[in-house]
Write an enzyme that holds these catalytic residues in place. Structure first.
Site: not given
Ligand code: AMP
Ligand code: ZN
Length: 667
Positions: A34-37, A83, A114, A116, A118, A173, A225, A288, A312, A406, A409, A424, A430
């Protein structure tokens, strides 16, 4: 030093530092200390300060941030960011595989699996090897430009290497690995600040920080990805991952090429167990179709690609006490029971409320106030109660009786045969129904009115200034100024925002009216089919049901909406205020009925883009089918069409035409 050698020196330092960044942040394999960097970086900084004429926006020295963004520009994605569909079992995956095979017309399909990741999705644009733009997913059609912030993320290459295409977008991501997340939290706690709840929200919040120097301090990573662009010269998803890696991107090597669903399941099961050993959060696997040509062929539904599927992992569960059941009234009058829980930590967030859906659900679970319940967070934002721990039930507990009136109302609720929800019926008296309709009207996908939010709608209603959406157009600055938290400027913005909305196109106005079951897509279909509100108003149930994808349920709802006096009066008023109640001239111009009643399947590679071709078919009254059947009128065959498609078309006597022949039909 003369100028030429200064420039050479600067370039050499930049190149060296880039390589070290790549080794450290992308390959996790640093080759200097890190230092040299730091010594090299300081040397470059000093030279750049002395010779500002050699400024380069992509210099490694600019990774530390410092630029402030006050307002993020909105940028339209060249290709929508979709999505993913979700699956939860091997059976789901096998069903999907069957659909894929049917559409592609091949029996041997390979898949790339791959993880997913988060975090927050991002789209990066590169031109001539340089990062020129970074945009968040937003609503999928358009997002916010966050380039200055993204530049501070060290695993995002600012200058590519190897044999990259001249122009492309790459998607991925932004994640915050656990290690960095915990360090950030330790620091916050030490400073007496509240710790962040989870890495995912912290990652997505980071992208919108105004001060890029703060972003630079967060140990974010960018995992890629997918690539969109022309002439990429890539045949498969797996190859795409390898190639982008060689251009300098961080693309996890965990990805696996699978030849069968059994292999896919082995991958899924392995990572379901081992995901906790990963440095970052993952909530599943993305599977995919490997061949990109097949991906093209499969295309997209209105929300997601047909060629990809998320699997999932099972959600985490916790148990907690149910304190109270309350009831919410929606804009259609639908009642939703809500469980108010003793706050509990679940998958990184504190959960206080959970949905109970409807009366049947409450009865089925036999859930009672005071019960200990199991809560799970699935794909949805709002967690749900999945079971009751009856061994912990208090002796004096009472069976839950569903409300009869309700909560807002006091009107007696009703429930129709086959509908799980109570309603309702007091549509125009309402409060949450009245404000809910206006809130829907102004929402982003409907009239998208700037300067007017949900709370203001409630205030306007409470003050007696509006009772329906047409009333919005009579509001004056003097009327709204006395409202809570309203200043001269915000009052002006509100009135201007409303006035400007008269330009919103017909299909969105139709959606904004809030006809039950008429969502965004259906509104577009109806607008296209009827072209103006008067034609639509006089359509019968029978006529409506002949429109593609409009069934009896929607048709009945449309007809009854236009039978209601109040709705007609509102529409008349809106017309007078100048709102758009017919398709705009340029939309009408390119529309014909030449292909009415015909169904087309398109396959292969065409001169024009596949989307344009599909649009042409639809604009001229035709329908686009996803697979060949006896109902197909024509198969439009492009280059590289799979042989099995041809065989299928021939066996069903479906005529095969070329792109040219198709265009002649329209001429
Ligand atoms: P969702 O929002 O739950 O419908 O999931 C879709 C989102 O998953 C996409 O918009 C990506 O941002 C995310 N994602 C994460 N990993 C991957 C991956 N390996 N390939 C494609 N999408 C991914
Ligand atoms: Zn109502």
């Amino acid at each position: 030093m003369n100028r030429i050698s200064v420039e050479n020196k600067i370039e050499a330092l930049r190149k060296e530092l880039r390589q070290h960044n790549h080794n450290y942040y992308v390959l996790d394999n640093p080759t200097i200390s890190d230092y040299d960097f730091d010594v090299l970086l300081k040397e470059l900084q000093a030279l750049e300060a002395e010779y500002p004429e050699f400024y380069d926006a992509n210099s490694p020295t600019l990774r530390v941030g410092g630029e402030i963004t006050k307002n993020f520009n909105t940028v339209v994605h060249k290709q929508r960011m979709y999505s993913l569909d979700n699956s939860y079992s091997k059976d789901d995956l096998l069903d999907w595989e069957k659909r894929v095979k049917k559409i592609v017309g091949e029996t041997n399909i390979e898949f790339t699996c791959e993880l997913k990741y988060d975090g927050a999705s991002i789209s990066l644009t590169y031109e001539d090897g340089k990062l020129v733009r970074a945009v968040t997913r937003g609503d999928g059609f358009q997002g916010d430009e966050v380039t200055t912030n993204i530049k501070t993320i060290k695993s995002v290459p600012l200058q590519l290497k190897g044999n990259y295409p001249a122009k492309f977008d790459i998607r991925g991501e932004i994640v915050l690995p656990f290690d960095g997340f915990h360090k950030m939290n330790e620091e916050r706690i030490a400073n007496g600040e509240e710790p962040y709840m989870n890495p995912r929200n912290t990652a997505s919040g980071s992208l919108k920080l105004q001060d890029s120097a703060l972003v630079a301090k967060r140990p974010l990573e960018c995992l890629l990805y997918s690539v969109v662009g022309a002439n990429l010269n890539i045949d498969t998803q797996y190859q795409l991952l390898e190639k982008t890696r060689s251009w300098g991107f961080k693309v996890p090597t965990i990805a696996r090429l699978c030849k069968s669903m059994d292999e896919v399941m082995a991958f899924v099961e392995h990572w379901d167990v081992h995901r906790h050993e990963l440095p970052y959060e993952t909530d599943g696997v993305v599977i995919k179709v490997n061949t990109l040509r097949y991906q093209e062929e499969l295309g997209y539904t209105s929300k997601s690609p047909r060629w990809a599927m998320a699997y999932k992992f099972k959600a985490e569960q916790v148990s907690t006490i149910l304190n109270e059941i309350t009831y919410q009234v929606g804009r259609t009058g639908a009642i939703t029971p809500v469980a108010n829980l003793e706050p509990v930590l679940l998958a990184g967030t504190t959960v206080k409320r959970a949905s109970l859906h409807n009366a049947d659900q409450i009865e089925k679970l036999d859930v009672r106030v005071g019960d200990t319940v199991f809560v799970e967070k699935g794909g949805e934002i709002i967690p749900k109660i999945i079971a009751v721990d009856t061994s912990k039930r208090p002796e004096d507990s009472l069976i839950t009786t569903y409300i009869k009136n309700c909560p807002e109302c006091n009107t007696e609720l009703y429930r129709t045969e086959g509908d799980a929800k109570h309603y309702c019926p007091n549509e125009y008296g309402c409060p949450p129904q009245i404000t809910g309709r206006v809130q829907h009207f102004i929402s982003r996908k409907a009239m998208d009115i700037d300067g007017l939010g949900s709370e203001t709608v409630e205030l306007l209603y409470k003050e007696g200034l509006i009772t329906n959406y047409a009333d919005l157009y009579t509001l004056t600055i003097e009327q709204v100024l006395p409202l809570e938290r309203m200043a001269e400027k915000s009052a002006e913005n509100l009135v201007q925002g409303i006035a400007k909305s008269v330009e919103v196109p017909f299909e969105r106005v139709l959606f904004a009216l809030g006809i039950r079951f008429v969502g965004e897509t259906v509104a577009k279909k109806l607008a296209r089919a009827y072209k103006n509100i008067d034609a639509l108003m006089y359509a019968s149930v029978l006529e409506l049901a002949t429109v593609d994808e409009i069934g009896d349920r929607i048709a009945n709802s449309v007809v009854s909406f236009f039978q209601n006096e109040r709705n007609l009066e509102n529409i008349n008023r809106l017309k007078n205020y100048g709102l758009q109640f017919e398709l705009s001239a340029d939309k009408l111009l390119n529309q014909t009925e030449k292909l009415k009643g015909q169904t087309y399947v398109v396959s292969g590679v065409f001169e024009m883009s596949r989307n344009d071709l599909k649009k042409l078919i639809e604009d001229n009254g035709g329908k686009v089918g996803s697979s060949i059947s006896s109902k197909t009128t024509f198969l439009v065959a492009g280059d590289k069409m799979g042989p099995s498609k041809r065989t299928k078309a021939e066996s069903l006597n479906v005529p095969i035409i070329t792109e040219q022949e198709f265009l002649e039909k329209l001429a």
